[in-house]
Design a protein around this motif. Structure first.
Motif, PDB file in Angstrom:
ATOM      1  N   ALA A   1      35.681  29.981  31.421  1.00  0.00           N
ATOM      2  CA  ALA A   1      34.486  30.155  32.258  1.00  0.00           C
ATOM      3  C   ALA A   1      34.889  30.527  33.679  1.00  0.00           C
ATOM      4  O   ALA A   1      34.267  31.386  34.309  1.00  0.00           O
ATOM      5  CB  ALA A   1      33.665  28.869  32.264  1.00  0.00           C
ATOM      6  N   GLU A   2      35.938  29.891  34.170  1.00  0.00           N
ATOM      7  CA  GLU A   2      36.365  30.174  35.547  1.00  0.00           C
ATOM      8  C   GLU A   2      36.936  31.581  35.683  1.00  0.00           C
ATOM      9  O   GLU A   2      36.677  32.270  36.670  1.00  0.00           O
ATOM     10  CB  GLU A   2      37.355  29.096  36.009  1.00  0.00           C
ATOM     11  N   VAL A   3      37.695  31.997  34.688  1.00  0.00           N
ATOM     12  CA  VAL A   3      38.218  33.374  34.716  1.00  0.00           C
ATOM     13  C   VAL A   3      37.056  34.365  34.674  1.00  0.00           C
ATOM     14  O   VAL A   3      37.027  35.347  35.420  1.00  0.00           O
ATOM     15  CB  VAL A   3      39.196  33.623  33.537  1.00  0.00           C
ATOM     16  N   ALA A   4      36.072  34.073  33.810  1.00  0.00           N
ATOM     17  CA  ALA A   4      34.912  34.968  33.698  1.00  0.00           C
ATOM     18  C   ALA A   4      34.182  35.043  35.036  1.00  0.00           C
ATOM     19  O   ALA A   4      33.769  36.121  35.476  1.00  0.00           O
ATOM     20  CB  ALA A   4      33.974  34.475  32.602  1.00  0.00           C
ATOM     21  N   LEU A   5      34.034  33.908  35.694  1.00  0.00           N
ATOM     22  CA  LEU A   5      33.340  33.912  36.987  1.00  0.00           C
ATOM     23  C   LEU A   5      34.110  34.727  38.020  1.00  0.00           C
ATOM     24  O   LEU A   5      33.542  35.557  38.733  1.00  0.00           O
ATOM     25  CB  LEU A   5      33.123  32.482  37.500  1.00  0.00           C
ATOM     26  N   MET A   6      35.417  34.543  38.067  1.00  0.00           N
ATOM     27  CA  MET A   6      36.222  35.296  39.052  1.00  0.00           C
ATOM     28  C   MET A   6      36.100  36.797  38.787  1.00  0.00           C
ATOM     29  O   MET A   6      35.942  37.579  39.710  1.00  0.00           O
ATOM     30  CB  MET A   6      37.688  34.847  38.994  1.00  0.00           C
ATOM     31  N   LYS A   7      36.141  37.165  37.501  1.00  0.00           N
ATOM     32  CA  LYS A   7      36.071  38.593  37.164  1.00  0.00           C
ATOM     33  C   LYS A   7      34.682  39.178  37.419  1.00  0.00           C
ATOM     34  O   LYS A   7      34.529  40.386  37.553  1.00  0.00           O
ATOM     35  CB  LYS A   7      36.490  38.817  35.714  1.00  0.00           C
ATOM     36  N   SER A   8      33.668  38.300  37.467  1.00  0.00           N
ATOM     37  CA  SER A   8      32.298  38.798  37.689  1.00  0.00           C
ATOM     38  C   SER A   8      32.001  39.039  39.168  1.00  0.00           C
ATOM     39  O   SER A   8      30.969  39.592  39.519  1.00  0.00           O
ATOM     40  CB  SER A   8      31.285  37.785  37.135  1.00  0.00           C
ATOM     41  N   LEU A   9      32.914  38.604  40.043  1.00  0.00           N
ATOM     42  CA  LEU A   9      32.612  38.640  41.483  1.00  0.00           C
ATOM     43  C   LEU A   9      32.292  40.041  42.028  1.00  0.00           C
ATOM     44  O   LEU A   9      31.335  40.186  42.797  1.00  0.00           O
ATOM     45  CB  LEU A   9      33.764  38.005  42.276  1.00  0.00           C
ATOM     46  N   PRO A  10      33.052  41.088  41.648  1.00  0.00           N
ATOM     47  CA  PRO A  10      32.711  42.403  42.215  1.00  0.00           C
ATOM     48  C   PRO A  10      31.265  42.810  41.926  1.00  0.00           C
ATOM     49  O   PRO A  10      30.560  43.262  42.827  1.00  0.00           O
ATOM     50  CB  PRO A  10      33.716  43.347  41.538  1.00  0.00           C
ATOM     51  N   GLU A  11      30.835  42.584  40.685  1.00  0.00           N
ATOM     52  CA  GLU A  11      29.461  42.977  40.350  1.00  0.00           C
ATOM     53  C   GLU A  11      28.438  42.040  41.001  1.00  0.00           C
ATOM     54  O   GLU A  11      27.439  42.491  41.569  1.00  0.00           O
ATOM     55  CB  GLU A  11      29.263  42.988  38.831  1.00  0.00           C
TER      56      GLU A  11
END
Lengths: 88, 447
Positions: free
Chosen positions: B125-135
């Motif tokens: 979940a944390e990796v997904a959140l970090m990767k979602s930051l640009p969008e």
């Protein structure tokens, strides 16, 4: 509610009269007054009590408008903030 | 009636930019978690709207009645990466949208907590959140994000450091201003009311009020009155000023909490500058006798300032928390901007300064072609300072696409202007690509 009213501006005839008359009309009781000329500017501070049933906002608006009319800056703040800042 | 004290207070507010920088309501979202992030987002919107319904009107009424400006009204929430529940899609975009919509509907300036705490390791979940930051940062307006990649007790998660170097570049590539909404921390605190790094830690209560005070102008004016005073006297002056400023924060926070019928949590004793004239932390240092911020002596002056602010403020407030110290954001401080534009302060000097003050490399614009690994290296260096010195450090750098050293970028309003600063052109990629963790330092083993 106790408030501090400050009146600052260029000295002229009748500032105290007009401010205190306005306060009387608003049923605001003056508890303490200090007036001086600071660096050439008329400076007055009043400690006053706004009646419990009065609306702070309208008293403030009334006095600010009076200040605009007679060419001085009138500020109204609740008194507790000054105690909070300076008293232990 | 103490006319001298009344006059002093009024002058601090009207001439020296004293203000309550922020009233931040912390709201726990743990009770909003469901099996679906879409439904969770609906619960989140409803809870924020319910708990913070009166935040803005109450803050405005206090400001009007007591004559003290309250510049920002904000909300911080539970780190969003903890709210996935059983939803395996790990698509946090609906949550970000719900936060943004609530912030707009309530009229709050910013909402923080689109965050992940990964100092020990990252969940999916944390990796997904970090990767979602640009969008997410490109498609929301008021949502602020933070990632904690290290702590004194845990060491540094270098995999996350590597990832965040890439993410920062991607965030800024969409629009450089988006990077202003993202902070990478070491030793993040759970009750920070300042943005972009505010989130509401899981150990906090359901809802509470936090305040952040500010008044660099007040401190500067007080010091300017005594240009040849000894250091002892300088410290005393700062302490007395910080005491008064902090009392204001304590008072306003208490009144706000009473009116909102929630507990009052902490006062953050900070000196936070704005680009406005006379609202500069760098100017305080210059007033102490430095020709410009960045010259040798700057770190010592900042250390003295930071310590004296805390000593003065700590007795003024019931509970002190947050970051509590002097902020040194480059683009948000007029004298810092001048020094950076004139080449009088370097990134390396700023880094040294972060060892003795509140946070870290803050609001620093760097060339858009700065490599990912170099950004990661900057994050790792700052985090190492925080980890070893038991303090919070942070990185909020803005790699501005198409801009080079010597250019200037205008962020507008309170965010100010940023000269693009030179970055060391060496290569850290082999170091950053190693992967794994840097273990916690020896002095963290206290049991």
């Amino acid at each position: 509610m106790q408030v501090i009213v400050t009146v600052i501006g260029t000295d002229k005839v009748g500032i105290i009269a007009q401010v205190t008359t306005a306060l009387a009309d608003l049923n605001v009781n003056i508890l303490d007054v200090s007036q001086t000329i600071m660096r050439g500017a008329f400076t007055m501070m009043l400690l006053a009590k706004i009646p419990d049933d009065a609306n702070f906002k309208s008293v403030k608006q009334h006095l600010t408008a009076l200040g605009d009319k007679i060419g001085v800056e009138i500020k109204v703040s609740r008194q507790e903030i000054f105690d909070a800042m300076h008293r232990l | 009636m103490e006319t001298q004290q009344i006059k002093e207070t009024i002058e601090m507010i009207s001439e020296e930019n004293l203000d309550i920088r922020t009233i931040t309501m912390g709201i726990s979202l743990l009770d909003c978690v469901t099996g679906s992030l879409q439904t969770t987002a609906d619960h989140i919107y409803a809870k924020i709207m319910r708990k913070a319904a009166k935040l803005v009107p109450v803050a405005e009424a206090i400001s009007d009645e007591y004559g003290i400006p309250i510049v920002n009204k904000r909300i911080s929430v539970t780190p969003v990466s903890l709210l996935a529940g059983a939803d395996s899609t790990l698509d946090f975009r609906p949550v970000a949208k719900a936060m943004d919509r609530a912030a707009k509907d309530l009229g709050v300036d910013l909402i923080g907590g689109y965050s992940a705490l990964v100092q020990n390791g990252s969940t999916d979940a944390e990796v997904a959140l970090m990767k979602s930051l640009p969008e997410v940062l490109a498609t929301t307006e008021r949502v602020c994000a933070s990632v904690n990649i290290g702590s004194t007790r845990s060491g540094l998660n270098m995999d996350a450091v590597k990832l965040m170097g890439i993410v920062v570049k991607q965030v800024a590539a969409r629009k450089s201003q988006n990077a202003m909404k993202l902070v990478i921390f070491c030793n993040a605190v759970e009750d920070n009311p300042f943005m972009a790094g505010a989130f509401w830690g899981v150990s906090e209560g359901d809802v509470a009020i936090n305040t952040g005070v500010s008044g660099p102008g007040v401190v500067q004016r007080a010091l300017a009155a005594e240009p040849h005073a000894s250091f002892e006297r300088v410290c005393e002056t700062i302490k007395q000023t910080a005491f008064k400023v902090s009392r204001m924060g304590q008072f306003v926070g208490k009144v706000a909490a009473e009116r909102l019928k929630v507990p009052f949590n902490i006062v953050d004793l900070s000196l936070a500058p704005t680009p406005a004239k006379g609202d500069s932390v760098a100017q305080i240092l210059e007033t102490m006798g430095l020709s410009h911020v960045g010259t040798p002596g700057t770190t010592a002056a900042l250390a003295l300032l930071n310590d004296a602010v805390k000593k003065g403020g700590i007795m003024a407030a019931e509970r002190v928390g947050g970051l509590s110290g002097a902020f040194i954001p480059v683009s948000e401080d007029a004298n810092m901007i001048t020094a950076a534009a004139n080449g009088q302060i370097s990134l390396e000097k700023l880094e040294a300064m972060t060892a003795v003050c509140s946070v870290g490399l803050d609001m620093v614009a760097v060339p858009g072609d700065t490599p990912d690994a170099t950004i990661s290296g900057m994050i790792a260096d700052e985090a190492a300072i925080g980890m070893i010195n038991n303090k919070t450090t942070a990185v909020r750098v803005i790699p501005v696409p198409g801009k080079h050293v010597g250019d200037q970028v205008e962020f507008g309003g309170l965010f100010g202007t940023a000269p693009i600063m030179a970055v060391n052109e060496g290569d850290a990629s082999q170091f950053i690509n190693r992967g794994g963790r840097i273990p916690a330092p020896i002095h963290s083993f206290k049991n």
